[in-house]
Each structure stands twice: as C-alpha cells, then as structure tokens.
Design an enzyme around this catalytic site. Structure first.
Site, PDB file in Angstrom:
ATOM      1  N   LYS A  41      34.970  42.464  47.472  1.00 33.28           N
ATOM      2  CA  LYS A  41      35.249  41.042  47.253  1.00 33.28           C
ATOM      3  C   LYS A  41      36.505  40.684  48.050  1.00 33.28           C
ATOM      4  O   LYS A  41      37.582  41.220  47.796  1.00 33.28           O
ATOM      5  CB  LYS A  41      35.473  40.764  45.764  1.00 33.28           C
ATOM      6  N   ASP A 141      36.901  32.428  31.824  1.00 34.86           N
ATOM      7  CA  ASP A 141      36.001  32.018  32.905  1.00 34.86           C
ATOM      8  C   ASP A 141      34.622  32.660  32.740  1.00 34.86           C
ATOM      9  O   ASP A 141      34.037  33.149  33.702  1.00 34.86           O
ATOM     10  CB  ASP A 141      36.605  32.381  34.269  1.00 34.86           C
TER      11      ASP A 141
END
Length: 310
Positions: A41, A141
């Site tokens: 990522k 989140d």
C-alpha cells in the site's frame, strides 16, 4: 473520505527463517528461499486525510492487534514523501468491489455473507473489549473499503490509520474528537456532536450489514436519491415507518430462495433473514446509547447463521 492509497501485489524473494539450517548438498550459509505474495500500500504525499501521523498510528495498531480477522503487517517504509505498508496477501480483494459488481456478488451466497459478517464482528468485539492490558480501540473507519477477503473468503479488517485508544477508565465515556469516516458510514450522532463512542463503530458496521443484505454500496445512487446520507436513513425509514425493508433485499438472494431455482445453492432461511435484519437495524439507530454492543451483535449474527445451516 478516502485514503487514496495505491495497491500493488508483489512476490518477495526472501529467506525462509523456519528452514534456515544448511541442507545436504548446499553450501554452509546458503538458505532455502521462499516466495511470498504480499500487498503493498503506497500512500501519496499531501493527502488531506492520510499523513505521517495516520501512517504511524496504523503501524502502532497493526503491531498491537493480534486477531485472525485483521490484516497482518509484514513491514513498512517511510522515506522522504514515500509511505509504504506491506501487508499479507488478501487475494479476493475488498468487499467493496463485490458490492459494485452484480456478477461478483453472485459468488457470495447468504451463508458466505453471514460468515464474513461474523468474522468482522468478532474482530470489532476484540478491538472494543478483548485487547490485552485492558486496552480498547475505536476503529473510526469501518466500511466495505476496509474489509478484505482472503483466498478462503475469510474477512480481514484494514484501515487502522484513524483509530484511537480508550483507557480502561474511559470504557463508558465518550471522546470529543474531530469527526472522521466516510460519508454514508459515519455515525450521525458523532457527526453532529463530535461525541465518539464504541457505538460509532457499531453504526458503521451496521451499514456494512445492510450493504451485504441489499447487495449494493451504501452510497449507491439508488439510495442517494432518497437521502444524501445514503443507505442508513433509507433502511431506517423502510424498516420502521413503511415495513418494506424486505423490498431492499439483494435480488440475487431472492433468486436463491425461488422455488424455480435449481442451482445447488441454498437460499436464505426466513428466520435467518429476520434475525439479521433486526440486528442490522438496531446497529443503525440514530442514538448511540440505543445501539447494541458488539458482543450482542456477534451473538445475533451467530444465531442467524445457525438458522441458516440447521
């Protein structure tokens, strides 16, 4: 809100530490190599939502949390403006990708969807009340963007950059902190008051439950036409006021229950669906204090699965 990371899959050629002793026919010091597929990522510099603080928060959380339904951190790198995380390979991708592709959703039978929900719920219960040293974590989140599926369809929570720790003496207290999250998943009470509690995660997870039930993303235009807050308010209205929440169920699931369906899939059991819909609705009520704990959510989802498989 989106972290806007760029994802890569890579094969790493690395030493296999578990088999590092020399073998017959090999030179001393020469080790067998392992080939590992990982996800990389890469976060861009200048991101409005994800900066150095969030990067190190994510590293701290991933090194603190040990649970089979959270992603495993393998390594990281920060150099100049580059921030990179290396995590385990989760080859079946984000749950979000299935919600926006009808053909992909057909892969996820009702039983498989229930198991995914239970795994995510177990991981959230662990964050909220099962950590060592009485630590408690609010994820902040939870959404289908941050739920991966591995090669065995096991769910893995990701996206820990905006997490916050609760101290043991804060268990039933709220934090007053800047609202973070993605539009349709954000707890409406947290958004209005900046009052963050573990029940804020419960609301976000409830939206994920509704997505899995309806087979659509929470911000799908079909919901945004009815409410600029997406799926949550639409489902609450249909459940409480009109009693037509059944009309929102994924047509693919309805196909599975059709008497004319001869595919070797078993469609949703009515009690399983009813139990699932009830706990999903309870998760997305507007008032934090009226939402269930994740322990209760896990129990009800397991009950829905037992109806399905018995």
């Amino acid at each position: 809100m989106a972290d806007e990371s760029t994802l890569y899959r890579a094969e790493l050629h690395c030493f296999d530490k578990e088999n590092s002793s020399s073998e017959k026919g090999k030179n001393i010091g020469e080790h067998p190599k392992a080939h590992n597929i990982v996800v990389i990522k890469r976060y861009p510099s200048g991101n409005e939502w994800y900066g150095v603080e969030e990067f190190f928060t994510e590293i701290e959380m991933l090194t603190s949390i040990k649970h089979p339904n959270t992603v495993t951190l393998i390594g990281f790198c920060i150099e100049d403006s580059e921030m990179i995380l290396v995590i385990e390979n989760v080859s079946n991708g984000y749950l979000r990708n299935y919600l926006i592709n009808e053909n992909d959703m057909r892969i996820l039978t009702w039983e498989k969807r229930l198991k995914i929900c239970i795994e995510v719920a177990n991981a959230l219960e662990h964050l909220h009340s099962g950590m060592e040293d009485q630590k408690m974590i609010i994820h902040r989140d939870i959404c289908s963007y941050n739920i991966w599926l591995d090669e065995n369809w096991r769910a893995k929570i990701d996206g820990f950059g905006t997490c916050v720790f609760l101290l043991p003496n804060q268990e039933d207290e709220a934090l007053y902190i800047l609202c973070r999250g993605r539009g349709a998943y954000v707890d409406p009470e947290y958004e209005k008051t900046k009052r963050l509690k573990r029940e804020s995660d419960v609301y976000s997870f409830g939206i994920v439950l509704l997505e899995i039930l309806c087979g659509r993303a929470a911000s799908d235009p079909i919901y945004m036409k009815e409410s600029d807050e997406g799926l949550g308010p639409v489902a609450r209205h249909n459940f409480f006021w009109t009693g037509t929440v059944e009309d929102m169920i994924d047509p693919i699931l309805k196909e599975e229950t059709s008497e004319y369906n001869f595919v070797l899939k078993r469609g949703p059991n009515k009690e399983s669906l009813r139990t699932f819909m009830k706990i999903a609705y309870q998760c997305v009520v507007e008032t934090q204090d009226q939402r269930p704990t994740m322990k209760v959510v896990v129990k009800e989802l397991e009950k829905a699965l037992s109806f399905q498989v018995s």
